[in-house]
Design a protein around this motif. Sequence first.
Motif, PDB file in Angstrom:
ATOM      1  N   ALA A 147       8.787  12.821   4.114  1.00 53.20           N
ATOM      2  CA  ALA A 147       8.281  14.084   3.508  1.00 53.20           C
ATOM      3  C   ALA A 147       8.937  13.942   1.989  1.00 53.20           C
ATOM      4  CB  ALA A 147       8.814  15.105   4.433  1.00 53.20           C
ATOM      5  N   PHE A 148       8.010  14.459   1.124  1.00 51.29           N
ATOM      6  CA  PHE A 148       8.462  14.416  -0.256  1.00 51.29           C
ATOM      7  C   PHE A 148       8.285  16.037  -0.752  1.00 51.29           C
ATOM      8  CE2 PHE A 148       8.588  13.517  -4.624  1.00 51.29           C
ATOM      9  CZ  PHE A 148       9.199  12.067  -4.802  1.00 51.29           C
ATOM     10  N   ARG A 149       9.347  16.603  -1.068  1.00 48.83           N
ATOM     11  CA  ARG A 149       9.188  17.883  -1.719  1.00 48.83           C
ATOM     12  C   ARG A 149       8.669  17.829  -3.248  1.00 48.83           C
ATOM     13  NH1 ARG A 149      10.683  22.972  -0.789  1.00 48.83           N
ATOM     14  NH2 ARG A 149      11.869  22.706   1.077  1.00 48.83           N
ATOM     15  N   LEU A 150       8.056  18.653  -3.525  1.00 48.95           N
ATOM     16  CA  LEU A 150       7.380  18.613  -5.071  1.00 48.95           C
ATOM     17  C   LEU A 150       8.190  19.877  -5.532  1.00 48.95           C
ATOM     18  CD1 LEU A 150       3.407  18.618  -4.574  1.00 48.95           C
ATOM     19  CD2 LEU A 150       4.905  17.023  -4.878  1.00 48.95           C
ATOM     20  N   LEU A 166       0.863  -0.991  -0.008  1.00 52.47           N
ATOM     21  CA  LEU A 166      -0.021   0.014  -0.092  1.00 52.47           C
ATOM     22  C   LEU A 166       0.726   1.270   0.119  1.00 52.47           C
ATOM     23  CD1 LEU A 166      -2.700  -1.116   2.410  1.00 52.47           C
ATOM     24  CD2 LEU A 166      -2.789  -1.228   0.059  1.00 52.47           C
ATOM     25  N   LEU A 167       0.501   2.184  -0.803  1.00 50.64           N
ATOM     26  CA  LEU A 167       1.393   3.695  -0.837  1.00 50.64           C
ATOM     27  C   LEU A 167       0.077   4.381  -0.753  1.00 50.64           C
ATOM     28  CD1 LEU A 167       3.642   5.100  -1.336  1.00 50.64           C
ATOM     29  CD2 LEU A 167       3.513   4.844  -3.611  1.00 50.64           C
ATOM     30  N   SER A 168       0.433   5.557  -0.122  1.00 49.05           N
ATOM     31  CA  SER A 168      -0.474   6.884  -0.112  1.00 49.05           C
ATOM     32  C   SER A 168       0.320   8.060   0.047  1.00 49.05           C
ATOM     33  CB  SER A 168      -1.566   6.842   0.969  1.00 49.05           C
ATOM     34  OG  SER A 168      -0.833   6.885   2.522  1.00 49.05           O
ATOM     35  N   GLU A 169      -0.481   9.132  -0.242  1.00 50.25           N
ATOM     36  CA  GLU A 169       0.115  10.585  -0.291  1.00 50.25           C
ATOM     37  C   GLU A 169      -0.843  11.384   0.472  1.00 50.25           C
ATOM     38  OE1 GLU A 169      -0.183  14.670  -1.359  1.00 50.25           O
ATOM     39  OE2 GLU A 169      -1.614  13.089  -2.034  1.00 50.25           O
ATOM     40  N   SER A 170      -0.262  12.410   1.167  1.00 46.29           N
ATOM     41  CA  SER A 170      -1.401  13.548   1.615  1.00 46.29           C
ATOM     42  C   SER A 170      -0.548  14.521   1.693  1.00 46.29           C
ATOM     43  CB  SER A 170      -1.698  12.825   3.390  1.00 46.29           C
ATOM     44  OG  SER A 170      -0.531  12.672   4.063  1.00 46.29           O
ATOM     45  N   THR A 196       3.353  14.088   1.910  1.00 46.85           N
ATOM     46  CA  THR A 196       3.813  12.987   2.902  1.00 46.85           C
ATOM     47  C   THR A 196       3.627  11.611   2.001  1.00 46.85           C
ATOM     48  OG1 THR A 196       3.661  14.205   4.837  1.00 46.85           O
ATOM     49  CG2 THR A 196       3.496  11.626   4.857  1.00 46.85           C
ATOM     50  N   ALA A 197       4.565  10.944   1.798  1.00 47.33           N
ATOM     51  CA  ALA A 197       4.400   9.507   0.959  1.00 47.33           C
ATOM     52  C   ALA A 197       4.363   8.433   2.495  1.00 47.33           C
ATOM     53  CB  ALA A 197       5.481   9.310   0.142  1.00 47.33           C
ATOM     54  N   GLN A 198       3.497   7.543   2.414  1.00 48.66           N
ATOM     55  CA  GLN A 198       3.404   6.463   3.370  1.00 48.66           C
ATOM     56  C   GLN A 198       3.108   4.867   2.663  1.00 48.66           C
ATOM     57  OE1 GLN A 198       0.802   7.522   6.543  1.00 48.66           O
ATOM     58  NE2 GLN A 198       0.987   5.792   7.546  1.00 48.66           N
ATOM     59  N   TRP A 199       3.793   4.213   3.330  1.00 50.86           N
ATOM     60  CA  TRP A 199       3.737   2.927   2.596  1.00 50.86           C
ATOM     61  C   TRP A 199       3.821   1.697   3.814  1.00 50.86           C
ATOM     62  CZ3 TRP A 199       8.320   5.761   3.048  1.00 50.86           C
ATOM     63  CH2 TRP A 199       9.277   5.095   3.540  1.00 50.86           C
ATOM     64  N   LEU A 217      -4.404   9.647  -6.831  1.00 51.18           N
ATOM     65  CA  LEU A 217      -3.990  10.907  -7.524  1.00 51.18           C
ATOM     66  C   LEU A 217      -4.250  12.092  -6.752  1.00 51.18           C
ATOM     67  CD1 LEU A 217      -5.811  10.634 -11.056  1.00 51.18           C
ATOM     68  CD2 LEU A 217      -3.344  10.159 -10.459  1.00 51.18           C
ATOM     69  N   PHE A 218      -3.397  13.202  -6.730  1.00 46.42           N
ATOM     70  CA  PHE A 218      -3.483  14.306  -5.973  1.00 46.42           C
ATOM     71  C   PHE A 218      -3.221  15.634  -6.877  1.00 46.42           C
ATOM     72  CE2 PHE A 218       1.046  13.219  -5.399  1.00 46.42           C
ATOM     73  CZ  PHE A 218       1.536  14.283  -5.593  1.00 46.42           C
ATOM     74  N   ALA A 219      -3.725  16.729  -6.530  1.00 47.08           N
ATOM     75  CA  ALA A 219      -3.685  17.996  -7.398  1.00 47.08           C
ATOM     76  C   ALA A 219      -2.586  18.792  -7.062  1.00 47.08           C
ATOM     77  CB  ALA A 219      -5.050  18.578  -7.191  1.00 47.08           C
TER      78      ALA A 219
END
Length: 992
Positions: free
Chosen positions: A854-857, A790-794, A805-808, A884-886
């Motif tokens: 933490a993931f910098r765009l 599982l992988l999620s982004e918030s 934030t990427a969480q797996w 997906l995220f905007a």
Amino acid sequence: MGRFGSAVVVGVVALFVSAPALSQTPIAGGLTALPSTSYGPNLVQNPGFETLSGALPASWTSGGGWSADQLVVHGGRMAYRRTTGASTSAQTLQLKAGIYLLSAWIKTDTLGSGATSGVRLTLDFRPGGINAWWPSDVINGTTDWKLYQIGPIVVDTDRTAAVQLENYNAASGTAWFDDVSLIQVLPAAVDAFLLYPNYRGMIFDDQPQTVQLDVTVTPPGGDFGRYSVRATLADEASGQLVAQQSFPAASHLVAAVDGSAMQSGRGYLATVSLVDLSVPDGAPNSIVSTYPAYRVSKVAGSARQSMNVSVDAKNRIVLKGVPRFVLGVYDSGLGYSSDPTFWENTLWSPTGDRRMTGLGINMYLNYHYGQAPTTAMTVLMNNLQQHGVMYLQTGNCFDKYPADPTFPINSSDSYVATLGAHAGSAGYYTIDECLSSLQAGALAQYQRLRSLDADSMTFGPLLGNPDIVLWRDSADVLGSDPYPLFGAEPSGGYNLAQVADWTALTRTAVKDARPFMTVLQFFKFTSQGRFPTLAEMRNMAYMAIVEGARGLWWWSLGTSALQDVCAGWCAEKTTYMNNLKSVVNEIAALEPALLADDAPGVLTANSNAAAIKTKVKVVGATRYVFAYNYTRTLQSATFTLSAAAASITVNAEGRTISPTGATFTDTFGPFAAHVYVVANGGADNTTLNATPTAVTAGSAVTATWSGMGVITPTDWLGLYASGTPAAAYLAWVYVSCSQTPDIGRAAGSCALRVPAGVPPAAYELRLFANNGYTRVATSGPVSVNAATVLLSESPTSAVAGAIVTAQWSGIASPTASDWIGLYAAGAPDSAYLAWVYVSCSQSAGNAATAGSCAFRLPATLTPGNYELRAFANDAFVRIATSGLFAVGAPAASLSESPASALGGAPITASWSSIGSPTATDWIGLFVPGTADTAYLAWIYVSCSQTALAAAASGSCGFAVPTTLAGGTYELRVFAANGFTRLAISNTFSVSR
């Protein structure tokens, strides 16, 4: 030997045979430019002869005929004059290993006689016990002051040398010397050599995808701890970074960067830099030195079938998709024609000029055809192809003479295009015993030829001295041409070990990372010499093979060689030609063994390794031991193999050896070579087991094997779906448990990761011999079940430049090099926009089954929908995808005031809304429209060039440089010591 000449034209009819068309023309890369050079001080003492000891210049030897001259000088107050009867004047120096340039100004008056006497400027290593020296041409006659230069000269180790103002052959007359200089070319702070890809920067997609560069570091002040080495791979057209890796600085290292994300049809630049760790990363002065880039590209593996020439990952030359051991002959003289009958009669007929029928070559070149028209050359290549032979066209430098522009390959693009399109064209002969001063010109020639004819090769043999290393990027294939049968035969015979020495020197020059070849003697060298015997020809050939040559050439069938033995075909000439055919055909019959990987583990002991040098190969169940005696005395050796031998045949010698188990003994005459063909003894009882027998996709299975008889370092294990062909492996490792071989193992165990994306099914492990598909053993079945990661982004929306934030969770068999990438929705896996390892940085840390980062765009992201993807073990094996995220536009802003300013006056930079500020965000001054790297001045958001604290908003006084030209400018703000642009100010004017 001389390499130029002309030919007679006969006939007018032409044929043309086209090579199969490539679906996409490969991008031919390699080194893009020579590195810049800097020089040390003049090492010569009293170089201008200004300091006298008595009446003569100090630090120089003298004698009758030498004097200080105050009336005829080039610079300063003195010159050193020699007159009739003067001996050589010299100065002895201690030189460190390095590259040197020697020069002096020389004037002459009625000096010497033609080329037979005069003076020379020489760097002589004989005072240090080395029989080598580098002279200028003989200088004579009457000339005004002229600068004479020698070099670059490579000094391979610290040694004693002498600068000589040399009296050559007791010349009469007068010469003046002044302003003598010996300077060292200082080593660059960082030096790089592309180890892989090993042919024109082409990575074939069915071969390893890692770019490897050999790096030598000479840090300022010798402080390795202050620096790191950074290797980058960037798209040549867009500048987009594809991969980057940093390494602690060391005197020598291999830098590897992942090239798997490269796309076919695009050029990329592989670059190595030395980075100062005491300066914030990305700051303008953080890069101390950068070696010129190597251009690399990705090419479909299937393209090799349509390429006239390529090179595989094992350094084998590939002709039309087939690996070959090159066997070639030089020729010169003869005419040329557009009549096919002319070529068949001249080259192959048993009554013709060359009588090559029965000579098992696969390459041919003729010096005298360098100016021949394409009409004649295409018909020649048509004919050669009918006999399984390809052609190299000539246009080479030689000695001090650069490549002649009258040769069409050096002046006509259309000529090169026409030759290159022919299926029989192997490429170009471009370098022949050239002085190192011509290396830059040869590189330029190579760059042009490879751009015009991407699937060709250039070949350049050189003399076997240390200068050969300077040519490492100037041809696809370097070589050396040792001709040891020179002059009268000495007591004890000619020193055939010269072949081994020169071949080994060539191997070292290219770091055994490119194919190289050796040119062998097939002529009488001077009137006191002789042709080599059949035994000597065999011995020299096998010496070169043992030392790693990927091809052999023989000089020559033409003028000053076989052609001139006698008019017509006398018994002596016929004997020499039959000897050549015997040796060439013997080696050609061994081609399967010569193309096999080295298998040093097969030979476990050699009782006389100091004298007897060996190379071992394995083909199927047969072992081949190539061995030669490096000395001029009788030697014997006892060899021990890794497994028992049933029988041993000594190739082409009509004898066998009875082994004792795995041991056998033989004798070697002076410089003699033998090839032992070893049949296996006993049955192979290898077993292979897989544990556990049920795993989830993405996890590891352990392969355990034992009882393997013949072992090599390149034995390997593969994971397969049950029943699939040998080439359809899903994962693999050598018996070293990695994709880098080390030693052979009769027994052992290794873990193989099951790719996360494989479907549930029955699989198996297979053990193969020596980098081939000879299967030794197969395991029982392994059941693979699906795994869930599982992988999620918030949050589900963010602005460019912000941190998400990427969480797996659920990675069954995690590794430290599992990684997370940012992608535009629907983009291919190779098109990542940013990435981190599960360590939350771009340096691999610890494996993590679950976690968050933490993931910098990137601040440059365009508004749209994006997703994160997780991948296994530094590869593009996707194991999970987030929702997906905007991403919206960045909100940062930057302004400047006032709208006009004077050069040297302060202005004010004001910024706000930096989404994720850092202390190393910085502001630069730019001319509008210039690249982000072209800043004219800069400060951190601390308002100085010292990073202090992060500031989402603020203002700074910014000093406009006093030297700034009048015009229009702008400010830009960047994130975190890099070139991720966050905002651009209004433009403003500066006046003087």
